[in-house]
Design an enzyme around this catalytic site. Structure first.
Site, PDB file in Angstrom:
ATOM      1  N   CYS A   1       0.877  -1.173   0.000  1.00  0.00           N
ATOM      2  CA  CYS A   1       0.000   0.000   0.000  1.00  0.00           C
ATOM      3  C   CYS A   1       0.906   1.212   0.000  1.00  0.00           C
ATOM      4  CB  CYS A   1      -0.916   0.003   1.227  1.00  0.00           C
ATOM      5  SG  CYS A   1      -2.018   1.430   1.299  1.00  0.00           S
TER       6      CYS A   1
ATOM      7  N   GLU B   1      -3.791   1.018  -6.155  1.00  0.00           N
ATOM      8  CA  GLU B   1      -2.893  -0.051  -6.564  1.00  0.00           C
ATOM      9  C   GLU B   1      -2.681   0.068  -8.067  1.00  0.00           C
ATOM     10  OE1 GLU B   1      -0.227  -1.807  -6.076  1.00  0.00           O
ATOM     11  OE2 GLU B   1      -1.204  -2.337  -4.182  1.00  0.00           O
TER      12      GLU B   1
END
Length: 243
Positions: free
Chosen positions: A2, A106
Site C-alpha cells: 500500500c 494499486e
C-alpha cells in the site's frame, strides 16, 4: 503493498465512527496521501483505555533507528513476519493501531513490460471508512524531539485484487478493533494473526482512475473519479457512494 491512500473524511467524522475521545488533530483531507506525510491513526491510551485519534507520520521509525530516514522504507509491514522482524516485533506486541482510510490505490501492468502501469482505486463497496491494521512507534531524535510514526500491515490479496497486486492492506471489521487495539486482555499472537486475513471480495469496489495519481503532488477529489478511457479487466466496479 500500500503506497498511496485516500483520507477525505475529517477528524470529527472519524472520531464519531471509531469512538475516539479527546482533542481532535488538525488534518486536511487528502486524496493522495503518500509516505512520510502525516496520516490519522486510532490508538488506545495505555492508562485510560480510551481510543484517541492522532496525527502520525507514515513510515515507521523503530525506536533503535539511527535517524528518521529509515521510516521511508518501512511504510508496510507483512502480516506473516510481524513477530520476527526487528523493526516491527515490539510494536506488534505493544503498539498496535487502526489506520482510517476511504480508499487506497494499486497499480497494474496492462501493456508491454516497462510500459506505465494503470492505477486503480479500492474502497469498501458500501462507502464506509476502512480500518487498516497498523503499528506505531515513537523515536527520539538527538535533539530530544519525538517522532511518532506508523506502518500499515499487509496480507495476501483476495481474489478480486490479485489481478492488480499480490498484497493488500489488512482491513479489520469493527468487531476486530477491540482485540487489535488491546482492549481485550492479553490477546495471544495467534489470535492477533487470525485477524490479518484478506477482506472478502464482495466487500470491496475496484475501479480505474486517472494516471494523475501517480504524481504525489496531485491531490483533490477528482482523483477518485473513474477513468473512462481505461480498458480494465472485467468484473470491476463504479466508485461507491462514500457514506
Amino acid at each position: 503493498m500500500c503506497g498511496r491512500y485516500v483520507l477525505q473524511r475529517g477528524p470529527a467524522a472519524l472520531a464519531a465512527h471509531f469512538g475516539t475521545v479527546g482533542p481532535l488533530p488538525n488534518f486536511a483531507p487528502s486524496w493522495n496521501l503518500a509516505p512520510t506525510q502525516d496520516g490519522l491513526v486510532v490508538r488506545r491510551h495505555p492508562e485510560t483505555g480510551a481510543r484517541h485519534l492522532d496525527a502520525l507520520r507514515w513510515g515507521l521509525v523503530p525506536h533503535w533507528a539511527r535517524d528518521a530516514s529509515l521510516g521511508a522504507r518501512l511504510i508496510n509491514a507483512r502480516a506473516e513476519s510481524l513477530a520476527e522482524k526487528p523493526a516491527f516485533r515490539d510494536a506488534f506486541r505493544k503498539r498496535r493501531c487502526l489506520v482510517p482510510a476511504d480508499a487506497f490505490y494499486e497499480w497494474r501492468q496492462e501493456g508491454a513490460p516497462g510500459s506505465p502501469k494503470r492505477p486503480y482505486a479500492v474502497a469498501r463497496a458500501d462507502g464506509a471508512p476502512m480500518a487498516f491494521a497498523g503499528l506505531w512507534e515513537g523515536w527520539r531524535a538527538p535533539d530530544g524531539t519525538v517522532v511518532r510514526s506508523y506502518a500499515i500491515v499487509t496480507t495476501a490479496a483476495n481474489a478480486k485484487l490479485a489481478a492488480l497486486h499480490a498484497r493488500m492492506p489488512a482491513i479489520l471489521p469493527p468487531e476486530a478493533w477491540p482485540l487489535w487495539l488491546g482492549e481485550e486482555e492479553a490477546p495471544t499472537e495467534a489470535a492477533l494473526r487470525a485477524l490479518l486475513r484478506p477482506f472478502p471480495d464482495a466487500g470491496l469496489a475496484v475501479w480505474p482512475v486517472s494516471p494523475r495519481v501517480n504524481r504525489a503532488g496531485q491531490n483533490g477529489a477528482g482523483l477518485l473519479a473513474r477513468d473512462a478511457s481505461a480498458s480494465p479487466p472485467p468484473g470491476l466496479d463504479d466508485p461507491p457512494p462514500f457514506a
